[in-house]
Design an enzyme around this catalytic site. Structure first.
Site, PDB file in Angstrom:
ATOM      1  N   THR A 119      50.716 -44.928  89.379  1.00 15.35           N
ATOM      2  CA  THR A 119      51.841 -44.455  88.560  1.00 15.35           C
ATOM      3  C   THR A 119      52.093 -42.978  88.830  1.00 15.35           C
ATOM      4  OG1 THR A 119      50.328 -44.013  86.715  1.00 15.35           O
ATOM      5  CG2 THR A 119      51.461 -46.139  86.709  1.00 15.35           C
TER       6      THR A 119
ATOM      7  N   ARG B  14      52.422 -40.819  92.566  1.00 17.61           N
ATOM      8  CA  ARG B  14      53.372 -40.652  93.661  1.00 17.61           C
ATOM      9  C   ARG B  14      53.043 -41.665  94.749  1.00 17.61           C
ATOM     10  NH1 ARG B  14      55.772 -38.407  90.342  1.00 17.61           N
ATOM     11  NH2 ARG B  14      56.580 -36.256  90.273  1.00 17.61           N
TER      12      ARG B  14
ATOM     13  N   GLU C 198      60.140 -45.267  98.754  1.00 13.96           N
ATOM     14  CA  GLU C 198      60.623 -45.657  97.432  1.00 13.96           C
ATOM     15  C   GLU C 198      62.143 -45.685  97.435  1.00 13.96           C
ATOM     16  OE1 GLU C 198      58.664 -44.572  93.386  1.00 13.96           O
ATOM     17  OE2 GLU C 198      60.296 -43.097  93.696  1.00 13.96           O
TER      18      GLU C 198
ATOM     19  N   ASP D 212      53.997 -48.620  90.294  1.00  9.90           N
ATOM     20  CA  ASP D 212      55.247 -48.124  89.721  1.00  9.90           C
ATOM     21  C   ASP D 212      55.951 -47.184  90.688  1.00  9.90           C
ATOM     22  OD1 ASP D 212      57.149 -47.862  87.514  1.00  9.90           O
ATOM     23  OD2 ASP D 212      56.422 -45.802  87.367  1.00  9.90           O
TER      24      ASP D 212
ATOM     25  N   ASP E 173      38.015 -35.586  90.871  1.00 17.37           N
ATOM     26  CA  ASP E 173      38.964 -34.478  90.972  1.00 17.37           C
ATOM     27  C   ASP E 173      38.184 -33.279  91.494  1.00 17.37           C
ATOM     28  OD1 ASP E 173      40.591 -32.147  90.434  1.00 17.37           O
ATOM     29  OD2 ASP E 173      41.792 -33.392  89.085  1.00 17.37           O
TER      30      ASP E 173
END
Length: 324
Positions: free
Chosen positions: A233, A235, A263, A258, A174
């Site tokens: 899980t 975007r 989408e 997911d 990060d």
């Protein structure tokens, strides 16, 4: 918010508690400010919002001169709060922390199921193959592996916390995270390429921003070792779907998705038919009884206001550009 959201967020006990905390204008959710009596809007000091909230900008604010607080009983506020809300000094709270809990739980379940090669073994069983054939199977199990977390978001941090219960190593990437913060999370801070190279699981938890679109592309996947489990899980836009297809079609990588881009995926997508790809329809976030946790957090924030305290989970305007 929409009607269904209000029913999931607040049961009879929650409505009773809300009634003791605040003077409710109505127990029916507002779906359009145009349907509310202007005299009533003029008196509002707090808005409790959720999924389906209409946009709030300068026009709406002019009708609510006494508005001081927005308590959002869901995740992101970026979809409906204009900059004018923050410029007016209105304090905003979000239930993103509460919504992170089921996403993190789902992610950790994916880590364990992915490393157990559950979808591959299921395919073996359904196709009439050997009962438990380890031949040509990637390494099985979580003991001693390295899990790479991309993004120290609320979900990413919760995932790292939960993974402390397992005998494995965690690394985190990060750009906004310091080495000391990474250590406090129980992970080693690394660069993205290093994370992809070292990890047997790569789990995505970054926000969708212009900088993160397709941040996991062909080069990043090529750096992953054979058998790496790629989990998304967050975007769908974080992962290059076109680049993913050959990596999973060959069986070199496994994927637990997911969220996807687009989408949903087209019904004829080859990803649906691969034994090493597990796809669910964006269900990791709060659903069913999990939604009540978000409502409870919103009520907790109202308790703090009633006691003259600040929000426990405020939305910081300077963070908006780099959070979900």
């Amino acid at each position: 918010m929409d009607v269904d959201s209000s029913c999931e967020l607040f049961g009879a006990a929650e409505w009773a508690e809300l009634s003791q905390l605040v003077e409710l204008s109505d127990t029916q959710p507002i779906q359009s400010f145009a349907e509310v009596d202007p005299a009533e809007l003029a008196q509002l000091e707090v808005l409790i919002t959720g999924w389906g909230t209409p946009r709030i900008s300068a026009t709406e604010l002019s009708a609510m001169p006494k508005l001081r607080y927005v308590v959002h009983a869901a995740g992101t506020v970026k979809t409906f709060l204009a900059q004018e809300v923050f410029s007016a000094g209105i304090q905003v709270s979000s239930a993103a922390v509460a919504n992170a809990v089921p996403v993190a739980e789902y992610t950790v379940a994916s880590v364990i199921m992915g490393l157990k090669r559950a979808t591959r073994f299921q395919h073996q069983l359904r196709s009439g193959g050997s009962f438990r054939d380890l031949r040509r199977m990637p390494p099985v199990g979580s003991f001693g592996v390295t899990v790479g977390v991309v993004g120290a978001s609320q979900v990413g941090r919760k995932v790292l916390e939960l993974l402390k219960n397992f005998e494995l190593r965690t690394v985190v990437y990060d750009p906004y995270l310091s080495a000391a913060e990474a250590t406090a999370l129980g992970a080693e801070q690394v660069e993205l390429e290093q994370l992809c190279r070292q990890s047997q699981v790569v789990s995505l938890h970054a926000p969708a921003t212009p900088e993160t679109i397709k941040m996991i592309g062909a080069a990043e996947m090529a750096a992953m070792c054979d058998g790496t489990v790629l989990i998304n899980t967050a975007r769908g836009s974080l992962l290059d779907t076109v680049a993913l297809l050959p990596e999973v079609s060959s069986g070199r990588l496994d994927a637990f998705l997911d969220v996807t881009d687009p989408e949903p995926l087209p019904s004829n997508s080859p990803l649906y038919r691969l034994p090493n790809v597990f796809i669910t329809p964006h269900i990791a976030g709060a659903m069913g009884n999990e939604v009540r946790r978000l409502g409870r957090q919103a009520i907790s924030e109202l308790h703090r206001l009633a006691q003259g305290q600040n929000f426990q989970y405020p939305v910081i305007v300077n963070d908006l550009s780099r959070i979900a």
